[in-house]
Design a protein around this motif. Sequence first.
Motif, PDB file in Angstrom:
ATOM      1  N   ASP A   1      14.515   0.357   7.809  1.00  0.00           N
ATOM      2  CA  ASP A   1      15.468   0.148   6.713  1.00  0.00           C
ATOM      3  C   ASP A   1      16.507   1.257   6.637  1.00  0.00           C
ATOM      4  O   ASP A   1      17.607   1.057   6.125  1.00  0.00           O
ATOM      5  N   GLU A   2      16.125   2.446   7.113  1.00  0.00           N
ATOM      6  CA  GLU A   2      17.085   3.545   7.194  1.00  0.00           C
ATOM      7  C   GLU A   2      16.622   4.535   8.258  1.00  0.00           C
ATOM      8  O   GLU A   2      15.450   4.561   8.635  1.00  0.00           O
ATOM      9  N   ALA A   3      17.568   5.340   8.741  1.00  0.00           N
ATOM     10  CA  ALA A   3      17.267   6.376   9.727  1.00  0.00           C
ATOM     11  C   ALA A   3      17.566   7.732   9.103  1.00  0.00           C
ATOM     12  O   ALA A   3      18.620   7.907   8.479  1.00  0.00           O
ATOM     13  N   LEU A   4      16.617   8.666   9.265  1.00  0.00           N
ATOM     14  CA  LEU A   4      16.781  10.002   8.685  1.00  0.00           C
ATOM     15  C   LEU A   4      16.287  11.063   9.667  1.00  0.00           C
ATOM     16  O   LEU A   4      15.456  10.771  10.537  1.00  0.00           O
TER      17      LEU A   4
ATOM     18  N   MET B   1       0.824  -1.210   0.000  1.00  0.00           N
ATOM     19  CA  MET B   1       0.000   0.000   0.000  1.00  0.00           C
ATOM     20  C   MET B   1       0.860   1.262   0.000  1.00  0.00           C
ATOM     21  O   MET B   1       0.572   2.226  -0.668  1.00  0.00           O
ATOM     22  N   PHE B   2       1.946   1.254   0.767  1.00  0.00           N
ATOM     23  CA  PHE B   2       2.827   2.425   0.837  1.00  0.00           C
ATOM     24  C   PHE B   2       4.236   2.043   0.394  1.00  0.00           C
ATOM     25  O   PHE B   2       4.743   1.003   0.801  1.00  0.00           O
ATOM     26  N   ASN B   3       4.863   2.900  -0.402  1.00  0.00           N
ATOM     27  CA  ASN B   3       6.263   2.673  -0.757  1.00  0.00           C
ATOM     28  C   ASN B   3       7.171   2.980   0.424  1.00  0.00           C
ATOM     29  O   ASN B   3       8.020   2.185   0.786  1.00  0.00           O
ATOM     30  N   ASN B   4       6.964   4.160   1.012  1.00  0.00           N
ATOM     31  CA  ASN B   4       7.805   4.598   2.129  1.00  0.00           C
ATOM     32  C   ASN B   4       6.949   5.007   3.321  1.00  0.00           C
ATOM     33  O   ASN B   4       6.068   5.860   3.188  1.00  0.00           O
ATOM     34  N   VAL B   5       7.220   4.403   4.465  1.00  0.00           N
ATOM     35  CA  VAL B   5       6.547   4.763   5.717  1.00  0.00           C
ATOM     36  C   VAL B   5       7.597   5.254   6.697  1.00  0.00           C
ATOM     37  O   VAL B   5       8.655   4.642   6.850  1.00  0.00           O
ATOM     38  N   THR B   6       7.289   6.369   7.363  1.00  0.00           N
ATOM     39  CA  THR B   6       8.161   6.858   8.435  1.00  0.00           C
ATOM     40  C   THR B   6       7.523   6.574   9.778  1.00  0.00           C
ATOM     41  O   THR B   6       6.333   6.851   9.981  1.00  0.00           O
ATOM     42  N   ILE B   7       8.300   6.009  10.701  1.00  0.00           N
ATOM     43  CA  ILE B   7       7.851   5.906  12.082  1.00  0.00           C
ATOM     44  C   ILE B   7       8.675   6.897  12.903  1.00  0.00           C
ATOM     45  O   ILE B   7       9.899   6.868  12.895  1.00  0.00           O
ATOM     46  N   VAL B   8       7.968   7.801  13.571  1.00  0.00           N
ATOM     47  CA  VAL B   8       8.618   8.792  14.429  1.00  0.00           C
ATOM     48  C   VAL B   8       8.611   8.223  15.839  1.00  0.00           C
ATOM     49  O   VAL B   8       7.553   8.033  16.443  1.00  0.00           O
ATOM     50  N   GLY B   9       9.811   7.931  16.337  1.00  0.00           N
ATOM     51  CA  GLY B   9       9.951   7.136  17.547  1.00  0.00           C
ATOM     52  C   GLY B   9      10.200   5.703  17.101  1.00  0.00           C
ATOM     53  O   GLY B   9       9.501   5.197  16.213  1.00  0.00           O
ATOM     54  N   VAL B  10      11.195   5.076  17.669  1.00  0.00           N
ATOM     55  CA  VAL B  10      11.506   3.694  17.258  1.00  0.00           C
ATOM     56  C   VAL B  10      11.491   2.802  18.497  1.00  0.00           C
ATOM     57  O   VAL B  10      12.458   2.104  18.793  1.00  0.00           O
ATOM     58  N   GLY B  11      10.364   2.846  19.213  1.00  0.00           N
ATOM     59  CA  GLY B  11      10.246   2.110  20.463  1.00  0.00           C
ATOM     60  C   GLY B  11       9.266   0.960  20.387  1.00  0.00           C
ATOM     61  O   GLY B  11       9.082   0.339  19.338  1.00  0.00           O
ATOM     62  N   LEU B  12       8.624   0.690  21.507  1.00  0.00           N
ATOM     63  CA  LEU B  12       7.718  -0.447  21.647  1.00  0.00           C
ATOM     64  C   LEU B  12       6.587  -0.422  20.620  1.00  0.00           C
ATOM     65  O   LEU B  12       6.420  -1.362  19.832  1.00  0.00           O
TER      66      LEU B  12
ATOM     67  N   ILE C   1      11.303   4.048   7.251  1.00  0.00           N
ATOM     68  CA  ILE C   1      12.285   5.031   7.709  1.00  0.00           C
ATOM     69  C   ILE C   1      12.028   5.301   9.194  1.00  0.00           C
ATOM     70  O   ILE C   1      10.883   5.483   9.606  1.00  0.00           O
ATOM     71  N   GLY C   2      13.078   5.326   9.975  1.00  0.00           N
ATOM     72  CA  GLY C   2      12.945   5.612  11.400  1.00  0.00           C
ATOM     73  C   GLY C   2      13.471   6.992  11.747  1.00  0.00           C
ATOM     74  O   GLY C   2      14.491   7.432  11.214  1.00  0.00           O
ATOM     75  N   VAL C   3      12.746   7.672  12.620  1.00  0.00           N
ATOM     76  CA  VAL C   3      13.193   8.974  13.135  1.00  0.00           C
ATOM     77  C   VAL C   3      13.245   8.863  14.652  1.00  0.00           C
ATOM     78  O   VAL C   3      12.262   8.478  15.286  1.00  0.00           O
ATOM     79  N   SER C   4      14.390   9.191  15.230  1.00  0.00           N
ATOM     80  CA  SER C   4      14.528   9.096  16.682  1.00  0.00           C
ATOM     81  C   SER C   4      15.354  10.261  17.213  1.00  0.00           C
ATOM     82  O   SER C   4      16.152  10.855  16.478  1.00  0.00           O
ATOM     83  N   ARG C   5      15.156  10.579  18.489  1.00  0.00           N
ATOM     84  CA  ARG C   5      15.948  11.630  19.125  1.00  0.00           C
ATOM     85  C   ARG C   5      17.400  11.199  19.309  1.00  0.00           C
ATOM     86  O   ARG C   5      18.302  12.029  19.354  1.00  0.00           O
ATOM     87  N   THR C   6      17.610   9.887  19.447  1.00  0.00           N
ATOM     88  CA  THR C   6      18.971   9.415  19.754  1.00  0.00           C
ATOM     89  C   THR C   6      19.523   8.512  18.654  1.00  0.00           C
ATOM     90  O   THR C   6      18.800   7.691  18.082  1.00  0.00           O
ATOM     91  N   ARG C   7      20.788   8.680  18.403  1.00  0.00           N
ATOM     92  CA  ARG C   7      21.482   7.842  17.413  1.00  0.00           C
ATOM     93  C   ARG C   7      21.488   6.383  17.882  1.00  0.00           C
ATOM     94  O   ARG C   7      21.392   5.453  17.079  1.00  0.00           O
ATOM     95  N   GLU C   8      21.566   6.201  19.201  1.00  0.00           N
ATOM     96  CA  GLU C   8      21.605   4.862  19.770  1.00  0.00           C
ATOM     97  C   GLU C   8      20.338   4.071  19.425  1.00  0.00           C
ATOM     98  O   GLU C   8      20.411   2.903  19.014  1.00  0.00           O
ATOM     99  N   SER C   9      19.183   4.720  19.572  1.00  0.00           N
ATOM    100  CA  SER C   9      17.916   4.052  19.243  1.00  0.00           C
ATOM    101  C   SER C   9      17.821   3.731  17.757  1.00  0.00           C
ATOM    102  O   SER C   9      17.358   2.658  17.373  1.00  0.00           O
ATOM    103  N   GLU C  10      18.257   4.665  16.932  1.00  0.00           N
ATOM    104  CA  GLU C  10      18.249   4.435  15.480  1.00  0.00           C
ATOM    105  C   GLU C  10      19.108   3.233  15.116  1.00  0.00           C
ATOM    106  O   GLU C  10      18.694   2.379  14.332  1.00  0.00           O
ATOM    107  N   GLN C  11      20.308   3.183  15.696  1.00  0.00           N
ATOM    108  CA  GLN C  11      21.223   2.078  15.406  1.00  0.00           C
ATOM    109  C   GLN C  11      20.628   0.738  15.827  1.00  0.00           C
ATOM    110  O   GLN C  11      20.709  -0.253  15.106  1.00  0.00           O
ATOM    111  N   LYS C  12      20.007   0.724  17.014  1.00  0.00           N
ATOM    112  CA  LYS C  12      19.413  -0.504  17.529  1.00  0.00           C
ATOM    113  C   LYS C  12      18.264  -0.938  16.621  1.00  0.00           C
ATOM    114  O   LYS C  12      18.120  -2.126  16.304  1.00  0.00           O
TER     115      LYS C  12
END
Length: 282
Positions: A50-53, A1-12, A31-42
């Motif tokens: 698939d990617e962090a931006l 349905m969607f080519n690209n989906v962004t999730i803001v926050g990469v938690g539970l 695509i993941g968006v997070s306040r911390t690089r650590e969360s994005e990496q995890k």
Amino acid sequence: MFNNVTIVGVGLISGSFAIALKDKGFAKHIIGVSRTRESEQKALELGLIDEALPLNEAIKKSDFIYVAIPVDATIPVVKDILDQINETQIVADAGSTKQALCNAIQNHPMRHRFVATHPMWGTEYSGPEAATRQAFTGRSCVICEKQLSDIDAVQKIEHIYTTLGMHLVYMQPDAHDVHAAYVSHISHITSFALANTVLEKEKEEDAIFDLAGGGFESTVRLAKSNPAMWAPIFMQNRENVLDVLNEHIVQLRKFKACLEKENYDYLKELMENANKIKRILH
């Protein structure tokens, strides 16, 4: 349905949602968006995204943006997203309070591309590692102010949630916040308070560990929840939480009075009345 989906926050919630979107074929690329690089990496390591931006870049690339962050941060972030989207993009949130957010964006020119939702699921754990498969199956999802969102946006969000196995409930934001205070928010306050009670009175950690049976463990489980998420929920839903908390204190006083006055008949009556919950929660 969607080519690209962004999730803001990469938690539970967002992580579990991302897994479900991929599993059900709703998203080709997340695509993941997070306040911390650590969360994005995890989240990248776990395959949740698939990617962090940065948010602004992610919005430009996305068909659908899903916001699952603490409710105090949700309002400015959703406003920022609505400022940048076009007429084909869809935005939804997963916040546990709805009235403050809906009030804040009610006059935004892109309000019609936003769908206010609350999937009623969660655990006491947080962060990307807490994300699980089949998280939403058999749970309820509240959709608020459906009439203010474009039909195509609502239908796509409804289709996602129902495909994930959720039961849809429609409410106005103020009604949602009242009911959420009664069935969710008070449970967390009670759990936090019970944990503090035991930690205050029982100084032997080994005794807590060794003697805490299923009853205590299940009642206090929510006390492990993230304060950074729950403090803003209590603050945004302050009036409703105070109302239910006052009633809870009344009920606790009844049990206390029964024991003080050795009124065991009334004590039993209080418990028998509480047993009526079995009719509702099978």
